[in-house]
Scaffold this motif. Sequence first.
Motif, PDB file in Angstrom:
ATOM      1  N   ASP A 249       0.821  -1.210   0.000  1.00 50.16           N
ATOM      2  CA  ASP A 249       0.000   0.000   0.000  1.00 50.16           C
ATOM      3  C   ASP A 249       0.858   1.264   0.000  1.00 50.16           C
ATOM      4  O   ASP A 249       0.337   2.373   0.173  1.00 50.16           O
ATOM      5  CB  ASP A 249      -0.942   0.019   1.210  1.00 50.16           C
ATOM      6  CG  ASP A 249      -2.067  -0.993   1.082  1.00 50.16           C
ATOM      7  OD1 ASP A 249      -2.522  -1.232  -0.058  1.00 50.16           O
ATOM      8  OD2 ASP A 249      -2.465  -1.568   2.112  1.00 50.16           O
ATOM      9  N   GLY A 250       2.147   1.110  -0.155  1.00 45.29           N
ATOM     10  CA  GLY A 250       3.038   2.259  -0.270  1.00 45.29           C
ATOM     11  C   GLY A 250       4.032   2.423   0.852  1.00 45.29           C
ATOM     12  O   GLY A 250       5.066   3.071   0.696  1.00 45.29           O
ATOM     13  N   GLY A 251       3.726   1.873   2.043  1.00 47.69           N
ATOM     14  CA  GLY A 251       4.676   1.891   3.146  1.00 47.69           C
ATOM     15  C   GLY A 251       4.867   3.226   3.841  1.00 47.69           C
ATOM     16  O   GLY A 251       5.768   3.367   4.673  1.00 47.69           O
ATOM     17  N   GLN A 252       4.029   4.219   3.550  1.00 43.93           N
ATOM     18  CA  GLN A 252       4.223   5.545   4.133  1.00 43.93           C
ATOM     19  C   GLN A 252       3.599   5.639   5.527  1.00 43.93           C
ATOM     20  O   GLN A 252       2.734   4.852   5.904  1.00 43.93           O
ATOM     21  CB  GLN A 252       3.615   6.603   3.223  1.00 43.93           C
ATOM     22  CG  GLN A 252       4.231   6.650   1.837  1.00 43.93           C
ATOM     23  CD  GLN A 252       5.727   6.895   1.874  1.00 43.93           C
ATOM     24  OE1 GLN A 252       6.193   7.867   2.469  1.00 43.93           O
ATOM     25  NE2 GLN A 252       6.494   6.011   1.251  1.00 43.93           N
ATOM     26  N   LEU A 253       4.044   6.628   6.303  1.00 44.20           N
ATOM     27  CA  LEU A 253       3.495   6.877   7.635  1.00 44.20           C
ATOM     28  C   LEU A 253       2.001   7.171   7.542  1.00 44.20           C
ATOM     29  O   LEU A 253       1.559   7.951   6.684  1.00 44.20           O
ATOM     30  CB  LEU A 253       4.222   8.055   8.280  1.00 44.20           C
ATOM     31  CG  LEU A 253       3.775   8.423   9.699  1.00 44.20           C
ATOM     32  CD1 LEU A 253       4.290   7.401  10.692  1.00 44.20           C
ATOM     33  CD2 LEU A 253       4.269   9.825  10.070  1.00 44.20           C
TER      34      LEU A 253
ATOM     35  N   PRO B  27       8.204  11.876  15.993  1.00 49.06           N
ATOM     36  CA  PRO B  27       7.816  10.997  17.099  1.00 49.06           C
ATOM     37  C   PRO B  27       7.963  11.728  18.423  1.00 49.06           C
ATOM     38  O   PRO B  27       8.604  12.788  18.494  1.00 49.06           O
ATOM     39  CB  PRO B  27       8.833   9.860  16.998  1.00 49.06           C
ATOM     40  CG  PRO B  27      10.062  10.530  16.450  1.00 49.06           C
ATOM     41  CD  PRO B  27       9.552  11.562  15.480  1.00 49.06           C
ATOM     42  N   LEU B  28       7.377  11.166  19.463  1.00 49.97           N
ATOM     43  CA  LEU B  28       7.601  11.673  20.810  1.00 49.97           C
ATOM     44  C   LEU B  28       8.877  11.065  21.368  1.00 49.97           C
ATOM     45  O   LEU B  28       9.112   9.861  21.223  1.00 49.97           O
ATOM     46  CB  LEU B  28       6.426  11.305  21.721  1.00 49.97           C
ATOM     47  CG  LEU B  28       5.068  11.927  21.410  1.00 49.97           C
ATOM     48  CD1 LEU B  28       4.022  11.391  22.392  1.00 49.97           C
ATOM     49  CD2 LEU B  28       5.141  13.451  21.484  1.00 49.97           C
ATOM     50  N   ALA B  29       9.717  11.876  21.992  1.00 50.96           N
ATOM     51  CA  ALA B  29      10.896  11.353  22.666  1.00 50.96           C
ATOM     52  C   ALA B  29      10.446  10.630  23.933  1.00 50.96           C
ATOM     53  O   ALA B  29       9.719  11.205  24.757  1.00 50.96           O
ATOM     54  CB  ALA B  29      11.864  12.480  22.997  1.00 50.96           C
ATOM     55  N   LEU B  30      10.844   9.398  24.093  1.00 52.93           N
ATOM     56  CA  LEU B  30      10.424   8.618  25.260  1.00 52.93           C
ATOM     57  C   LEU B  30      10.983   9.222  26.550  1.00 52.93           C
ATOM     58  O   LEU B  30      12.197   9.448  26.659  1.00 52.93           O
ATOM     59  CB  LEU B  30      10.892   7.171  25.125  1.00 52.93           C
ATOM     60  CG  LEU B  30      10.131   6.308  24.105  1.00 52.93           C
ATOM     61  CD1 LEU B  30      10.904   5.032  23.790  1.00 52.93           C
ATOM     62  CD2 LEU B  30       8.736   5.970  24.622  1.00 52.93           C
ATOM     63  N   ASP B  31      10.100   9.472  27.510  1.00 51.92           N
ATOM     64  CA  ASP B  31      10.553   9.900  28.830  1.00 51.92           C
ATOM     65  C   ASP B  31      10.815   8.661  29.680  1.00 51.92           C
ATOM     66  O   ASP B  31      10.712   7.530  29.200  1.00 51.92           O
ATOM     67  CB  ASP B  31       9.532  10.835  29.483  1.00 51.92           C
ATOM     68  CG  ASP B  31       8.148  10.196  29.646  1.00 51.92           C
ATOM     69  OD1 ASP B  31       8.027   8.958  29.503  1.00 51.92           O
ATOM     70  OD2 ASP B  31       7.189  10.950  29.914  1.00 51.92           O
ATOM     71  N   GLN B  32      11.142   8.852  30.947  1.00 52.49           N
ATOM     72  CA  GLN B  32      11.497   7.711  31.784  1.00 52.49           C
ATOM     73  C   GLN B  32      10.345   6.726  31.911  1.00 52.49           C
ATOM     74  O   GLN B  32      10.542   5.509  31.883  1.00 52.49           O
ATOM     75  CB  GLN B  32      11.939   8.173  33.170  1.00 52.49           C
ATOM     76  CG  GLN B  32      12.503   7.044  34.040  1.00 52.49           C
ATOM     77  CD  GLN B  32      13.679   6.330  33.388  1.00 52.49           C
ATOM     78  OE1 GLN B  32      14.662   6.953  32.999  1.00 52.49           O
ATOM     79  NE2 GLN B  32      13.571   5.005  33.243  1.00 52.49           N
TER      80      GLN B  32
ATOM     81  N   SER C 127      11.693  10.523   8.042  1.00 50.29           N
ATOM     82  CA  SER C 127      11.753  11.352   6.834  1.00 50.29           C
ATOM     83  C   SER C 127      11.303  12.765   7.191  1.00 50.29           C
ATOM     84  O   SER C 127      10.446  12.955   8.062  1.00 50.29           O
ATOM     85  CB  SER C 127      10.842  10.778   5.744  1.00 50.29           C
ATOM     86  OG  SER C 127      11.278   9.487   5.360  1.00 50.29           O
ATOM     87  N   GLU C 128      11.868  13.741   6.501  1.00 56.90           N
ATOM     88  CA  GLU C 128      11.643  15.131   6.869  1.00 56.90           C
ATOM     89  C   GLU C 128      10.169  15.521   6.849  1.00 56.90           C
ATOM     90  O   GLU C 128       9.722  16.369   7.627  1.00 56.90           O
ATOM     91  CB  GLU C 128      12.433  16.053   5.929  1.00 56.90           C
ATOM     92  CG  GLU C 128      13.937  16.030   6.136  1.00 56.90           C
ATOM     93  CD  GLU C 128      14.610  14.831   5.453  1.00 56.90           C
ATOM     94  OE1 GLU C 128      13.892  13.983   4.874  1.00 56.90           O
ATOM     95  OE2 GLU C 128      15.848  14.737   5.521  1.00 56.90           O
TER      96      GLU C 128
END
Length: 370
Positions: A115-119, A144-149, A138-139
């Motif tokens: 199906d294209g593999g895109q986000l 994404p969210l940076a994982l916190d503790q 990709s730009e």
Amino acid sequence: MSALFTPVSIGTLELKNRIIIAPMCQYSADDGQATDWHMFHLGSLALSGAGMLIIEATAVEPEGRITPADLGLWSDAAEAALARVLKALRTYSAMPIAIQLAHAGRKASSQTPWDGGQLIPVAQGGWQTSSASAVPHSEHETPPLALDQAGLTRVKNAFVAAAIRSHKLGLDAIEVHAAHGYLLHQFLSPISNQRSDRYGGSLENRLRFPLEVFEAMRAAIPADTPVGIRISASDWVDGGWNVEQSTVFVKALEERGCAFVHVSSGGISPHQKIPVEPGYQVGFAAQIRQHTKMPVIAVGLITEAEHAESIIAGGQADMVALARGILYDPHWPWHAAAKLGGTVDAPRQYWRSQPRELKALFGATSIGQR
């Protein structure tokens, strides 16, 4: 005697030959649960005569799926569905079966390849992804969210829970997925990891979370179940993760009881430049093998029996893994054994299929028919 068809040990697990079936995503699960497709697909491969079969990348939590159709092992329902498939495989095949446990990180919430593999954006049915840092693959993608503790603890616990389920299912080994640009690789690579805390910056810091995950998994299941890892030895991008850093990582893993290392490459960036040719990743496996006592698996466009034999006989790796090649030819080990003078296990229902001039191919007495 063919080197490819000699036995090899992974921890306490004995393999009859050195052909490994690499994990290959099928994008055919239902809410993480194995389906009849997995019965057909894995059933065919389990009759191939290879030394070990590794089940595809299996998400440890729903948010860790590459696509909504990925296999998972985060729930009782997913465990039961995979148990059904494994029961059928065990009925007709004694081949050791491993599983690759994975989290896609920032490469999650994607379309299937066909199906294209895109986000897939959240507004279109996708989900918010997470990673080491808020840096998209990709730009043009949503970061994404940076994982916190709390997120780090959740992910680590998910890997542990999936490892416990894997052991409960009677799987013979576990492979931790730290390659191909997925979450653990995202912590390793300076391209995707731009944290300023104890999990980012220096090589020691970038190794920290993947090592914590491995240690926790290794501690959660009995020592006689081998736990290994798949790595990308190089990002194929200037300034990225490379084979020298991979060697440091492998040494740290060996100290923590890692049983094997499966050497691949790439996946962290769309800017990678990979010189694809037969055996293009084998050199990485050979370099890493010089620095570890763990068995090393080489992979990457190994399609010919003679090539696989030369890799083992020449000491570049201890095992070779096949992916697309064995999908194209599910009896590749049979044909390789015929060329190299080896023998393979085959179901007795197929014994009569061996050519007359290869009566010892299956290691079984020929049988007749009334």
